[in-house]
Design a protein around this motif. Structure first.
Motif, mmCIF file in Angstrom:
data_model
loop_
_atom_site.group_PDB
_atom_site.id
_atom_site.type_symbol
_atom_site.label_atom_id
_atom_site.label_comp_id
_atom_site.label_asym_id
_atom_site.label_seq_id
_atom_site.Cartn_x
_atom_site.Cartn_y
_atom_site.Cartn_z
ATOM 1 N N LEU A 1 14.322 13.566 43.688
ATOM 2 C CA LEU A 1 14.822 14.570 44.622
ATOM 3 C C LEU A 1 16.069 15.269 44.080
ATOM 4 C CD1 LEU A 1 14.171 12.543 47.857
ATOM 5 C CD2 LEU A 1 13.116 14.744 47.292
ATOM 6 N N ALA A 2 16.919 14.531 43.396
ATOM 7 C CA ALA A 2 18.111 15.140 42.800
ATOM 8 C C ALA A 2 17.721 16.174 41.753
ATOM 9 C CB ALA A 2 19.002 14.061 42.178
ATOM 10 N N ARG A 3 16.666 15.894 40.989
ATOM 11 C CA ARG A 3 16.189 16.853 39.993
ATOM 12 C C ARG A 3 15.720 18.146 40.679
ATOM 13 N NH1 ARG A 3 13.560 13.457 37.263
ATOM 14 N NH2 ARG A 3 11.599 13.590 38.376
ATOM 15 N N MET A 4 15.046 18.001 41.818
ATOM 16 C CA MET A 4 14.600 19.182 42.566
ATOM 17 C C MET A 4 15.790 19.974 43.101
ATOM 18 S SD MET A 4 11.421 17.832 44.811
ATOM 19 C CE MET A 4 9.952 17.141 44.102
ATOM 20 N N PHE A 5 16.742 19.278 43.724
ATOM 21 C CA PHE A 5 17.912 19.963 44.275
ATOM 22 C C PHE A 5 18.750 20.595 43.170
ATOM 23 C CE2 PHE A 5 17.299 17.217 48.102
ATOM 24 C CZ PHE A 5 17.149 18.251 49.002
ATOM 25 N N LYS A 6 18.867 19.910 42.037
ATOM 26 C CA LYS A 6 19.619 20.466 40.915
ATOM 27 C C LYS A 6 18.958 21.754 40.431
ATOM 28 C CE LYS A 6 21.596 19.331 36.440
ATOM 29 N NZ LYS A 6 21.726 18.330 35.390
#
Length: 123
Positions: free
Chosen positions: A32-37
């Motif tokens: 999810l952090a990769r998506m938000f980033k």
């Protein structure tokens, strides 16, 4: 008026968002952090919006270059980041690449950010 009994839901049943129900696991948080980033860059956020709102739900890379004041290689880099983050899919057709938004990814982000229904009033 008749009185109806309303069922009392257990906390896990009342909650519909993953983050409000239980803490994220390490692998989910990383994904999810990769998506938000990927979405934290204004150009990528606009690209995703352009793709999602494009007629037919998909856009040719040739349609995505014009609205930006950056070079074609820069747009290609941003599209690669969106693709690697799992936010868009793509397919080469002849000399052009077409992109579309992956609804599962957006639904996952959306459900994560939904606020839980408060169980009591906050002062």
């Amino acid at each position: 008026m008749s009185k109806q009994e309303l069922p009392v839901l257990a906390p896990a049943e009342a909650c519909c968002t993953p983050m409000a129900c239980e803490p994220l696991g390490e692998s989910d948080a990383a994904e999810l952090a990769r998506m938000f980033k990927a979405l934290s860059d204004p150009v990528r956020l606009r690209l995703l919006s352009l793709i999602a709102s494009h007629e037919g739900g998909e856009a040719c890379v040739c349609d995505l270059i014009g609205p930006f004041d950056v070079s074609q290689p820069t747009i290609s880099h941003h599209l690669k980041v969106l693709r690697e983050a799992g936010l868009v899919g793509s397919e080469r057709r002849g000399t052009w690449v077409y992109y579309w938004v992956l609804p599962v990814a957006l639904n996952r982000l959306s459900s994560l950010l939904q606020a839980p229904v408060p169980t009591r009033a906050h002062a």
